[in-house]
Design an enzyme around this catalytic site. Structure first.
Site, PDB file in Angstrom:
ATOM      1  N   CYS A 176      50.050  44.305  50.151  1.00 28.50           N
ATOM      2  CA  CYS A 176      50.823  44.356  49.157  1.00 28.50           C
ATOM      3  C   CYS A 176      50.252  44.377  47.851  1.00 28.50           C
ATOM      4  CB  CYS A 176      51.539  42.872  49.416  1.00 28.50           C
ATOM      5  SG  CYS A 176      52.331  42.696  51.024  1.00 28.50           S
ATOM      6  N   HIS A 199      60.838  45.487  48.662  1.00 27.60           N
ATOM      7  CA  HIS A 199      59.367  45.674  48.375  1.00 27.60           C
ATOM      8  C   HIS A 199      58.747  46.554  49.393  1.00 27.60           C
ATOM      9  CE1 HIS A 199      55.361  43.843  48.972  1.00 27.60           C
ATOM     10  NE2 HIS A 199      55.574  42.932  49.705  1.00 27.60           N
ATOM     11  N   CYS A 204      51.773  37.597  46.679  1.00 31.06           N
ATOM     12  CA  CYS A 204      50.832  37.248  47.818  1.00 31.06           C
ATOM     13  C   CYS A 204      50.377  38.435  48.572  1.00 31.06           C
ATOM     14  CB  CYS A 204      51.510  36.420  48.599  1.00 31.06           C
ATOM     15  SG  CYS A 204      53.325  36.757  49.090  1.00 31.06           S
ATOM     16  N   GLY A 250      49.139  39.922  52.511  1.00 29.46           N
ATOM     17  CA  GLY A 250      49.084  39.571  53.993  1.00 29.46           C
ATOM     18  C   GLY A 250      47.612  39.694  54.472  1.00 29.46           C
TER      19      GLY A 250
END
Length: 378
Positions: free
Chosen positions: A90, A333, A363, A365
């Protein structure tokens, strides 16, 4: 060392994966259209661009190989412009911006396009052929599903379902109001598709109410509190920012949005990956010499309502200044594209709202966080 600035920001409309208006568009073509739009919008001289750095969380299939170079060719950039693909899940396209900043700092170029892409319609989560390391899986939560991590955060911080739903409703409300007021028009590049021009987001559900969300079943744990309504949706989209030295931007009359003040990366437990923005944001603020009370704008990616609320609490963020035009629960997203979107958006909001400092953080993964502090340019 010359300062580094954000001198332009553009994105495609964001649409729901598998059923939205962008599901039939190749991700490399989608990003090339956004890159062309950014160049046209800013007026940067393409021959001056050192490199196009593209973030992608699952660089396979139509967004595989070195997709950055392919996007540069599709966008008709000069052959002299390089291309590099970056993967930090991300955080991929925010890392692209950080890389460009570093290159400028060491004198290895003055102008970079930092983009991000994810077609979650055309390349599935985990890619086409995931092959987890069994030994690592046996001792670590590195491969844990993101929804499960959101449940873990909700439990750890005792965040109720009602609190999560309140944040989701507010995100939808703000995004809908921003769209109705035309506040996304300047950042969106209309995209040509076989079905016609797409120039509006397709993810925002403006009429969402707490009652609507209360009726949804838990999405990841039958006894849990996280639902589809309090999670960011699977999304197709692309984004891009122009990153240059401040001297170059001023010499060429580029529309400077903000100066990059500091950046940071951090790791955290994979099973609570949503807490990643806490340490990375703290490090970035310390490096910038500011505190949360100094922030006028915050773009905190809403991967899930539970993790956004936990980060807001621990960082002491002002919710009135956080995701002013809505967050990812409403806007979407597209994994690799989000970092460039929220940095570009934070810079744009800093200019629009007349503030001094902005934070963009998300954040990642596997248990990471990434953050960027921006400063207004007088």
């Amino acid at each position: 060392m010359d300062s580094v600035v954000i001198a332009g920001y553009a994105r495609s409309p964001f649409h729901l994966a598998n059923k939205g208006a962008l599901k039939g568009v190749r991700p490399d073509d989608l990003t090339a259209q956004v890159v062309r739009g950014l160049i046209q919008k800013t007026g940067v001289e393409p021959a001056d661009i050192e490199d196009i750095i593209v973030g992608c969380a699952f660089p396979e299939g139509e967004q595989g190989l070195n997709v950055a170079r392919l996007i540069g060719l599709l966008a008709d950039l000069p052959l002299s412009v390089g291309g590099m693909t970056v993967n930090r899940f991300c955080g991929s396209s925010m890392s692209a911006i950080h890389i460009a900043m570093g290159q400028i700092a060491v004198g290895a170029g003055e102008a970079f396009i930092c983009a991000g892409i994810e077609s979650m319609s055309r390349v599935p989560m985990m890619g086409f052929n995931p092959m987890p390391n069994r030994a690592l899986a046996a001792k670590s939560a590195a491969y844990m599903g993101m929804g499960e991590t959101a449940e873990n955060v909700a439990t750890k911080y005792q965040i109720s379902r009602a609190e999560q739903e309140a944040l989701a409703v507010e995100s939808q409300k703000r995004a809908s109001a921003a769209r109705e007021a035309g506040k996304f028009a300047d950042e969106i590049v209309p995209i040509e598709t076989k079905g016609g021009i797409v120039d509006q987001d397709g993810t925002i559900r403006g009429g969402t109410t707490a009652e609507d969300l209360a009726g949804l079943k838990p999405a990841f744990d039958a006894q849990g509190s996280v639902t589809a309504g309090t999670s960011s949706p699977l999304t197709d989209g692309a984004s891009a920012v122009l990153v240059t030295s401040e001297a170059y931007a001023k010499a060429h009359g580029l529309p400077i949005l903000a100066r990059i003040k500091s950046v940071a990366i951090s790791g955290c437990a994979p099973e609570t990956m949503g807490l990643g923005p806490i340490l990375s944001s703290q490090k970035a603020m310390e490096r910038a010499g500011i505190s949360a009370s100094d922030l006028d704008v915050v773009e905190l990616n809403e991967a899930f309502a539970s993790q956004a609320l936990a980060c807001i609490k621990d960082l002491g963020l002002d919710t009135a200044k956080t995701n002013i035009d809505g967050g990812a629960i409403a806007i979407g997203h597209p994994l690799g594209a989000t970092g460039a979107r929220i940095v570009g958006k934070a810079a744009s909001l800093l200019k629009r709202e007349g503030g001094k400092y902005a934070l963009a953080s998300q954040c990642i993964g596997g248990g990471q966080g990434i953050a960027t502090i921006l400063e207004a340019v007088e």
